[in-house]
Design a protein around this motif. Structure first.
Motif, mmCIF file in Angstrom:
data_model
loop_
_atom_site.group_PDB
_atom_site.id
_atom_site.type_symbol
_atom_site.label_atom_id
_atom_site.label_comp_id
_atom_site.label_asym_id
_atom_site.label_seq_id
_atom_site.Cartn_x
_atom_site.Cartn_y
_atom_site.Cartn_z
ATOM 1 N N TRP A 309 0.853 -1.206 0.000
ATOM 2 C CA TRP A 309 0.000 0.000 0.000
ATOM 3 C C TRP A 309 0.878 1.241 0.000
ATOM 4 C CZ3 TRP A 309 -1.966 2.901 4.686
ATOM 5 C CH2 TRP A 309 -3.018 3.764 4.355
ATOM 6 N N TYR A 311 -0.066 4.574 0.097
ATOM 7 C CA TYR A 311 -0.581 5.852 0.577
ATOM 8 C C TYR A 311 0.172 6.364 1.801
ATOM 9 C CZ TYR A 311 -3.725 9.314 2.588
ATOM 10 O OH TYR A 311 -4.231 10.468 3.122
ATOM 11 N N ASN A 315 1.403 10.248 0.129
ATOM 12 C CA ASN A 315 -0.045 10.489 0.138
ATOM 13 C C ASN A 315 -0.688 10.460 -1.241
ATOM 14 O OD1 ASN A 315 -0.070 12.843 2.928
ATOM 15 N ND2 ASN A 315 0.069 10.631 2.884
ATOM 16 N N HIS A 316 0.067 10.771 -2.254
ATOM 17 C CA HIS A 316 -0.469 10.776 -3.612
ATOM 18 C C HIS A 316 0.244 9.721 -4.471
ATOM 19 C CE1 HIS A 316 -2.760 14.463 -2.821
ATOM 20 N NE2 HIS A 316 -1.707 14.858 -2.144
ATOM 21 N N THR A 318 -0.554 6.784 -5.729
ATOM 22 C CA THR A 318 -1.198 6.127 -6.873
ATOM 23 C C THR A 318 -1.299 7.064 -8.071
ATOM 24 O OG1 THR A 318 -2.434 4.730 -5.348
ATOM 25 C CG2 THR A 318 -3.242 4.809 -7.576
ATOM 26 N N ASP A 342 -4.727 3.212 -4.509
ATOM 27 C CA ASP A 342 -5.572 4.077 -3.689
ATOM 28 C C ASP A 342 -6.092 5.242 -4.524
ATOM 29 O OD1 ASP A 342 -6.631 5.442 -1.243
ATOM 30 O OD2 ASP A 342 -5.432 3.914 -0.240
ATOM 31 N N GLU A 468 -2.244 5.433 9.597
ATOM 32 C CA GLU A 468 -2.478 6.619 8.780
ATOM 33 C C GLU A 468 -2.383 7.897 9.608
ATOM 34 O OE1 GLU A 468 -5.717 6.312 5.738
ATOM 35 O OE2 GLU A 468 -6.568 7.977 6.859
#
Length: 654
Positions: A309, A311, A315-316, A318, A342, A468
């Motif tokens: 994963w 993210y 945070n950006h 994908t 994501d 997160e």
């Protein structure tokens, strides 16, 4: 004149006889043993009214017996409903109670804390009548690991439930761990007792420990469906009385009705209380047990597993094709079956678009999962893709595309409400996804309500303050170690929890937890789709044995046992997959500890190899020890402040 006197005398005599019959009838009902017991005799639920009159308010009382001691678990649970059209089930007459019915169920889950589920309980139905001669059934089940009750109304008609009077009276000297209500269920738990008890609205589930330490119990609900709303607990009016409370009208941007509308015949959700010692709480599957059976006959396509994963570390992520490829490569290197695309996959650039990314992922032999905004006017979040899950037509169109693209599942985010229409929306997504053999998990959502039993394509939920939050501000750095030791006794008891654990590097705000603590979270926390959130180098740079552990650790389990622990202090969890045991231990406190692990849960006829991966001299060091053990042995493990360890135990074949 004598004739009139005779008539008067006969009328008085007749009324006296009638009163005696009614009194005798009531005394007969009242004199019964209005009690339901668990099959093992440890838990009993009494049905009573305080006034001992024919029409009265009725309550439940829950007791727990252990080692010859009786603990008053809950002194009283108020019963009742208030419906529209002036219908009130408050002052009621008990008409009858059914004979005890033995509930015995065996079923299989494709994921969770245990795959083969077995439960045994006793059920009794109590029938009440209100002043308008309308009947209400209260169905009570008492299991060996707790109790559940629900309301049932027969007949025909449509009503609004103005209020549910269910309320749990808890002794002020009972310690409680509760999370202040928030629509995403992503708060911290507060420990309270006595004068420190706060008066708020609270999320499910809430944990309690009686004053004598003889009993623990967890309040929750199950089998919530589109015929009702999700509820929460409130002690605002009385700090020691936790009342069932409906959603705030403002939730979900004010969209949808907060009061549920019901059509008869109707049954409420189950009000669930898990009861016992801490291991009983942790191992319980009661929330699933009382939920409806699976509607999916063939579950072979439902595959739990680990997920890479991007993210957490970016945070950006994908939005960047090259980042997506790096995390696909990570999944391959770590033998994880999935990678998640994501939010912002619909605006991917830097060398490729969505189709290019999916082609790359499939070429590596792994499967993609994809994120969606739940859409609609109920959420403020504008992140795309939005609205593609909103209607049946939207979902059919999108799932048809995803199936052709080889996507294995969807993550749907930002629900922000537990009103009745939103409950139905969740279930509609699961229903449509199942038709396309599509796995689902929810974020920004409610806590589990037993749906994974009915729709086993529901793999996990967020509904937790997880890793997160290292990106949301500095607070989680200090609070995470203690928080992590509370979750196994609260949120993760009732269903899979997508905490997105095991991060060794730092994102926007740093960890205080050690590498041993982080590694242990892969066992301590259960999630059928376990999203390991660190950046690739966080795993590539691990020593060989921890890296091997991360490749092999399962995400679904045959058996779960709490070996030791206390919320807010430490946890040692053992989980079995086939014939291999995995153990995770974490320390939430700011002191070093020696934790003694006993192996009496192992077969006494076998010898085992123990591979222990533990804290070294500092937070970022991991040390591996191998030894041979038997069930009578124990091992002392030194853990650092906020430290931890992980272990694998497998039988030595002679």
């Amino acid at each position: 004149m004598n004739t009139i006197k005779n008539h008067i005398g006969i009328n008085i005599f007749s009324k006296a006889i009638l009163m005696m019959v009614l009194l005798y009838s009531f005394m007969t009902v009242s004199a019964r043993n209005l009690k339901v017991e668990s099959p093992n005799g440890k838990i009993s639920v009494q049905v009573f009214n305080e006034n001992n009159t024919e029409n009265a308010k009725w309550f439940l009382k829950v007791n727990y017996f252990n080692d010859g001691k009786m603990a008053e678990t809950i002194s009283s649970i108020d019963l009742g409903l208030i419906l529209s059209d002036g219908i009130s089930f408050t002052d009621m007459k008990l008409l009858k109670s059914s004979k005890p019915l033995l509930i015995k169920e065996n079923y299989t889950m494709p994921h969770g804390k245990s795959l083969q589920r077995h439960n045994t309980g006793n059920e009794v139905v109590f029938t009440f009548e209100n002043k308008e001669k309308k009947k209400l059934d209260v169905i009570i089940r008492v299991y060996n690991d707790g109790m559940a009750f629900r309301y049932s109304l027969s007949g025909k008609g449509n009503f609004t439930v103005q209020d549910e009077l269910t309320s749990y009276s808890i002794n002020q000297e009972t310690t409680r761990w509760a999370e202040k209500w928030n629509p995403a269920n992503e708060g911290l738990y507060s420990s309270m007792v006595g004068e420190k008890i706060q008066q708020e609205e609270w999320c499910y589930p809430t944990l309690f420990q009686t004053k004598d330490n003889n009993c623990w119990f967890l309040l929750h609900e199950s089998a919530v469906d589109g015929s009702y709303c999700g509820s929460k607990l409130s002690n605002k009016e009385d700090k020691n009385k936790y009342k069932i409370t409906f959603p705030d009208p403002k939730d979900g941007r004010g969209k949808g009705e907060s009061l549920p509308k019901i059509s008869l015949p109707w049954k409420s959700p189950w009000r669930v209380i898990i009861i016992g010692n801490l291991n009983d709480i942790v191992a319980s599957t009661l929330v699933d047990d009382v939920a409806p059976p699976s509607v999916i006959k063939n579950t072979d396509w439902i595959k739990p597993g680990a997920v890479s994963w991007n993210y957490w570390s970016s945070n950006h992520g994908t939005k960047d094709f090259k980042t997506v490829c790096e995390f696909a490569d990570l999944a391959v290197a770590m033998d994880w079956p999935y990678t998640l695309l994501d939010w912002e996959w619909d605006s991917m650039g830097n060398g490729g678009n969505l189709e290019d990314a999916l082609k790359y992922i499939h070429s590596k032999g792994i499967k993609p999962l994809m994120w969606y905004n739940s859409g609609g006017e109920h959420t403020w979040v504008s992140s795309t893709p939005k609205d593609r899950m909103l209607t049946h037509e939207n979902r059919v169109e999108e799932f048809t595309k995803l199936k052709k693209l080889g996507v294995a599942g969807v993550k749907v985010d930002f629900f922000e409400s537990e009103k009745q229409d939103m409950i139905q929306y969740y279930l509609d997504i699961l229903e449509d996804a199942a038709q396309f053999e599509m796995m689902v998990y929810f974020h920004g959502c409610l806590v589990p309500r037993g749906w994974a039993k009915t729709y086993p394509n529901l793999m996990t939920y967020e509904a937790v303050r997880g890793a997160e939050w290292y990106n949301n501000g500095p607070e989680f750095t200090a609070t995470a170690p203690v928080h992590n030791t509370i979750l196994p006794f609260t949120r993760n008891v009732v269903g899979s929890m997508d905490y997105t654990p095991v991060t060794f590097t730092n994102s926007q705000f740093p960890h205080l937890t050690s590498y041993g603590h982080e590694l242990a979270l892969s066992v301590v926390f259960e999630s059928a789709l376990q999203h390991f959130a660190d950046r690739p180098e966080g795993y590539y740079e691990l020593p060989d044995e921890p890296k091997k552990f991360m490749r092999e650790v399962p995400t679904s389990w045959d058996e779960t046992q709490l070996l030791q622990g206390f919320p807010g202090k430490d946890v040692v969890m053992a989980r079995r997959k086939n014939n291999v045991w995995y153990v995770g231990g974490i320390n939430g406190e700011n002191i070093e500890k020696n934790i003694n692990i006993k192996f009496d849960f192992l077969d006494k006829h076998n010898k085992y190899k123990l591979r222990l991966i533990k804290d070294g001299k500092h937070d970022k060091q991991l040390v591996t020890d191998d030894s041979v053990i038997e069930s009578a042995d124990s091992v002392d493990v030194k853990v650092l402040r906020r430290g931890g360890f992980a272990a694998v135990i497998f039988s030595i074949i002679n």
